[in-house]
Design a protein around this motif. Structure first.
Motif, PDB file in Angstrom:
ATOM      1  N   HIS A   1       0.986   3.797  -2.815  1.00  0.00           N
ATOM      2  CA  HIS A   1       0.239   5.036  -2.933  1.00  0.00           C
ATOM      3  C   HIS A   1       0.613   6.660  -1.845  1.00  0.00           C
ATOM      4  CE1 HIS A   1      -2.941   7.496  -3.312  1.00  0.00           C
ATOM      5  NE2 HIS A   1      -3.462   6.992  -2.648  1.00  0.00           N
TER       6      HIS A   1
ATOM      7  N   TYR B   1       0.831  -1.284  -0.072  1.00  0.00           N
ATOM      8  CA  TYR B   1      -0.077  -0.028   0.024  1.00  0.00           C
ATOM      9  C   TYR B   1       1.044   1.057   0.055  1.00  0.00           C
ATOM     10  CZ  TYR B   1      -3.718   3.442   0.718  1.00  0.00           C
ATOM     11  OH  TYR B   1      -4.864   4.564   0.018  1.00  0.00           O
TER      12      TYR B   1
ATOM     13  N   HIS C   1      -1.797  10.190   4.459  1.00  0.00           N
ATOM     14  CA  HIS C   1      -3.265  10.435   4.107  1.00  0.00           C
ATOM     15  C   HIS C   1      -4.236  10.044   4.370  1.00  0.00           C
ATOM     16  CE1 HIS C   1      -2.520   9.231  -0.141  1.00  0.00           C
ATOM     17  NE2 HIS C   1      -3.541   9.485  -0.114  1.00  0.00           N
ATOM     18  N   ASP C   2      -3.788   8.923   4.056  1.00  0.00           N
ATOM     19  CA  ASP C   2      -4.642   7.602   4.838  1.00  0.00           C
ATOM     20  C   ASP C   2      -4.463   7.237   5.582  1.00  0.00           C
ATOM     21  OD1 ASP C   2      -6.351   7.397   2.252  1.00  0.00           O
ATOM     22  OD2 ASP C   2      -4.343   6.544   1.144  1.00  0.00           O
TER      23      ASP C   2
ATOM     24  N   ASP D   1      -3.880  12.824  -5.258  1.00  0.00           N
ATOM     25  CA  ASP D   1      -4.624  11.684  -4.552  1.00  0.00           C
ATOM     26  C   ASP D   1      -5.494  10.549  -5.296  1.00  0.00           C
ATOM     27  OD1 ASP D   1      -4.685   8.837  -2.846  1.00  0.00           O
ATOM     28  OD2 ASP D   1      -6.362  10.302  -2.366  1.00  0.00           O
TER      29      ASP D   1
ATOM     30  N   ASN E   1      -4.741   7.989  -7.803  1.00  0.00           N
ATOM     31  CA  ASN E   1      -5.339   6.305  -7.785  1.00  0.00           C
ATOM     32  C   ASN E   1      -6.560   6.173  -9.406  1.00  0.00           C
ATOM     33  OD1 ASN E   1      -5.361   5.514  -5.764  1.00  0.00           O
ATOM     34  ND2 ASN E   1      -7.047   7.164  -4.793  1.00  0.00           N
TER      35      ASN E   1
END
Ligand code: MN
Length: 724
Positions: A57, A54, A81-82, A148, A152
């Motif tokens: 990203h 992950y 950010h996540d 972001d 994506n």
């Protein structure tokens, strides 16, 4: 996760630190390492759909932002950010490890992520509203969110087809327009084309193929044209970079749709761009270009003097090119070019040092003034769909830029007229607009505004509001909505007033002791019992007859049994028809039913006479009642007289004519209160400059009525008082 997985992201982090260090030498880049380590730990074994770790990203998002030369806090927030959304770390953890600004950015991004964008207009509007609000707190939040989304979208191939379509729709509806509004053309173009590819794969592929073929065919011509211009500029001793640029596929497709053209007819899919050192060079180059080729009239646009609202600056002109077809040429400085490509993001490039959450300079504030406008709008529309429609129409479409007399730039949809302008300034300006001046000359209201026009709106305090014709003239959805709202509200107010009057009359008909029902709190209780949140909505529904008075009266008895119970008892005491024997003596006859005639409404003290009727016993009239004079069979008439022991109240109608003067109504009503005479209903109208009031009231007898009339005559404006 083994170390091999992270080699690539480790390298990216080194590159990020390098870029930040060069641009912001005072930044402590070890903070970037710290954020990276925290993100690696937090995301642990989480994988992307592609099967990759992950962490790739957030590192990629941070990397793109570093390339945009965003500051270190932005890069750190991007790395994290996540973390709040997907891991056990909280806002407080991030405050403790970093600072509030970073924690706030991460939390706001999580909030936007959590919003579920759906096709329903309500939730779309809510989504945009929330995004816009978070933007206004710290514009960096939305820049991270855009990047972001960009990453994506770049990696969308691993998602299901349904997800691909959903994300693409959302990107086209919301993210690309916002990127455009922030002036970040590079992100806008890439987002659009990625979404286009997933939403209309066949159209996309076909257009891509057409563009590639044309590019190949035109290659020599383009190279020659670029060389021709470069040589000319060298002769003029101007330093400039000259190259060709293509519109992105989505823009080409949109233009084809809009102008109903084939790809071959879209001549400006391609333009020559000239980037030079300073503004005066831009104009010299423009002169050279115009000397070299024939200019196509009315295509010249000076966005240097009048920048677009998103900050875009450039000179545009279209000439007949070397091969005889139209050729667009764009001329700008390097600084303008960067602002055009990177928008607000470019702002950071020209700023020294850190940008804190609260610290926004004036220029920057002006750049995002449209944002405040949008927030303002989002609070001012009656429905989400109105807001959404207006935003799509007015904010994300082609625009024309004009000035207020103070030099403020106003952006409007292409083709707008002065009325659009007036409503953009303020709803009140729109509603009171009676004319307009453009560049100091009076113009008709349907004049089409041109780039750079200085517009003055002429207003009048006595203007009666917009005309319905305006709906056919205005271009902006904003003005359209405001005009429609004006009519909707005017109509609404009429219906509310009517409803209030109907209810008032109905309650007053019940008699004086029901007047308690008219108290604000009782009316509100009544409205709530029908599930209305306020009295206006309640009256409105009475006014348009969705609620009938019968239902309301029934509800009243249920809601206020105490008032009705008391009244029932009093009714027996006071209702003339039930107390007739005490008030009226019929000569020679005992115990006979009597009732007061409605035509002349006699009161104790009046000379009266009885008329025998077939069904209702004896009807009591005033002796001077015209209806009596019309009775030819005198046998029907019976002598009657008032019983002295009356204690009932009798309805009587008065007609009062006065000179019109403000406040005279109050003076006329004063004797009623002074003499304790209840008013049951009243109405007024104006005839030939005189006001005519009709008042229904209750008096005990003629003596009191005569006293009342005498008092009313004391009011200087009163011309005439008659009993009806
Ligand atoms: Mn993300």
């Amino acid at each position: 996760m083994n170390n091999l997985d992270l080699r690539e992201t480790d390298n990216k982090i080194d590159e990020i630190k390098q870029i930040i260090h060069e641009k912001y030498p005072e930044s402590d880049v070890s903070q970037i390492d710290k954020a990276y380590q925290l993100a690696v730990t937090a995301h642990g074994d989480q994988k992307r759909r592609s099967g990759e770790p992950y962490i790739i990203h957030p590192v990629e998002v941070a990397y793109i932002l570093a390339q945009y030369k965003m500051d270190m806090e932005t890069v750190i927030a991007a790395l994290l950010h996540d973390v709040i959304e997907d891991t056990k770390y909280t806002y407080d953890d991030l405050v403790a490890e970093f600072n509030e600004g970073i924690a706030y950015m991460v939390e706001s991004i999580s909030k936007i992520t959590r919003l579920n964008y759906q096709s329903k207009e309500e939730s779309q509007a809510e989504y945009i509203r929330k995004m816009v609000l978070s933007m206004s707190n710290d514009i960096r939040i939305i820049i991270i969110k855009l990047v972001d989304r960009l990453h994506n979208m770049r990696t969308l191939e691993y998602m299901t087809t349904a997800k691909q379509r959903e994300k693409s729709r959302e990107t086209l509806d919301i993210y690309a327009p916002i990127a455009n509004r922030l002036g970040i053309q590079s992100i806008k173009a890439e987002l659009e084309d990625l979404a286009f590819q997933y939403l209309q794969p066949e159209t996309y592929a076909a257009l891509k193929e057409q563009v590639a073929r044309k590019r190949e065919k035109n290659q020599n011509y383009i190279n020659e044209t670029v060389k021709l211009i470069s040589d000319k500029l060298k002769d003029s001793k101007i330093t400039a970079k000259v190259y060709g640029r293509e519109k992105n596929l989505m823009s080409i497709y949109r233009k084809m749709k809009k102008t109903d053209s084939t790809f071959d007819e879209i001549y400006d899919y391609y333009a020559i761009r000239i980037i030079t050192e300073n503004v005066s060079d831009c104009y010299s180059i423009l002169g050279d270009v115009h000397m070299t080729w024939n200019v196509i009239p009315n295509r010249m646009k000076d966005y240097i003097n009048v920048p677009k609202a998103n900050g875009y600056q450039s000179l545009h002109t279209t000439v007949v090119g070397p091969n005889g077809t139209p050729l667009e040429i764009q001329i700008r400085t390097q600084e303008m070019h960067e602002t055009n490509e990177f928008g607000v993001a470019a702002h950071w490039k020209y700023k020294e040092g850190r940008v804190s959450t609260k610290q926004k300079d004036k220029k920057f504030d002006e750049e995002i003034s449209w944002l405040r406008q949008l927030i303002d709008w989002s609070n001012n529309f009656d429905s989400a769909s109105e807001f959404l429609e207006t935003m799509k129409m007015d904010f994300f479409n082609e625009e024309v830029y004009v000035y207020t007399p103070n030099g403020e730039v106003i952006e409007l949809p292409n083709g707008s007229c002065p009325i659009d302008f007036a409503y953009r300034i303020h709803t009140d300006v729109g509603n009171s607009c009676i004319g307009a001046k453009v560049n100091d000359k009076i113009v008709p209201l349907n004049y089409t505004l041109q780039l750079g026009d200085i517009v003055t709106i002429l207003t009048s305090k006595t203007a009666r509001g917009p005309s319905r014709d305006w709906l056919n003239i205005v271009k902006s959805n904003h003005a359209k909505t405001k005009i429609k709202q004006f009519f909707k509200r005017a109509e609404r107010q009429e219906n509310i007033d009517r409803g209030r009057e109907i209810l008032d009359t109905e309650i007053r008909k019940l008699g004086s002791s029901y007047r308690e029902l008219l108290k604000q709190q009782n009316l509100e209780k009544l409205a709530y019992s029908f599930n209305y949140q306020n009295l206006d909505d309640f009256y409105l529904n009475i006014g348009v007859s969705t609620l009938n008075t019968g239902t309301i009266l029934k509800k009243l008895q249920l809601l206020f049994p105490e008032i009705f119970k008391k009244e029932d008892e009093e009714l027996i005491l006071t209702n003339p028809s039930k107390r007739k024997k005490t008030d009226i003596l019929v000569s020679g006859i005992d115990n006979i039913q009597t009732h007061l005639a409605q035509c002349c409404k006699p009161i104790p003290g009046d000379n009266i006479i009885g008329v025998t009727t077939k069904a209702n016993g004896i009807s009591i009239h005033r002796s001077d009642c015209p209806n009596i004079k019309n009775i030819h069979n005198k046998d029907k008439l019976v002598d009657v007289k008032w019983n002295d022991t009356n204690y009932n109240k009798y309805q009587v109608g008065l007609y009062i004519e006065t000179f019109t003067r403000q406040g005279s109504l109050l003076e006329i009503l004063k004797p009623f209160y002074d003499l304790n005479i209840p008013i049951i209903s009243s109405s007024s109208k104006t005839v030939n400059d005189n006001d005519i009031f009709t008042v229904d009231c209750e008096v005990k007898n003629l003596e009191l009525l005569q006293q009342l009339v005498k008092e009313i005559y004391k009011v200087p404006e009163v011309l005439k008082v008659n009993r009806i």
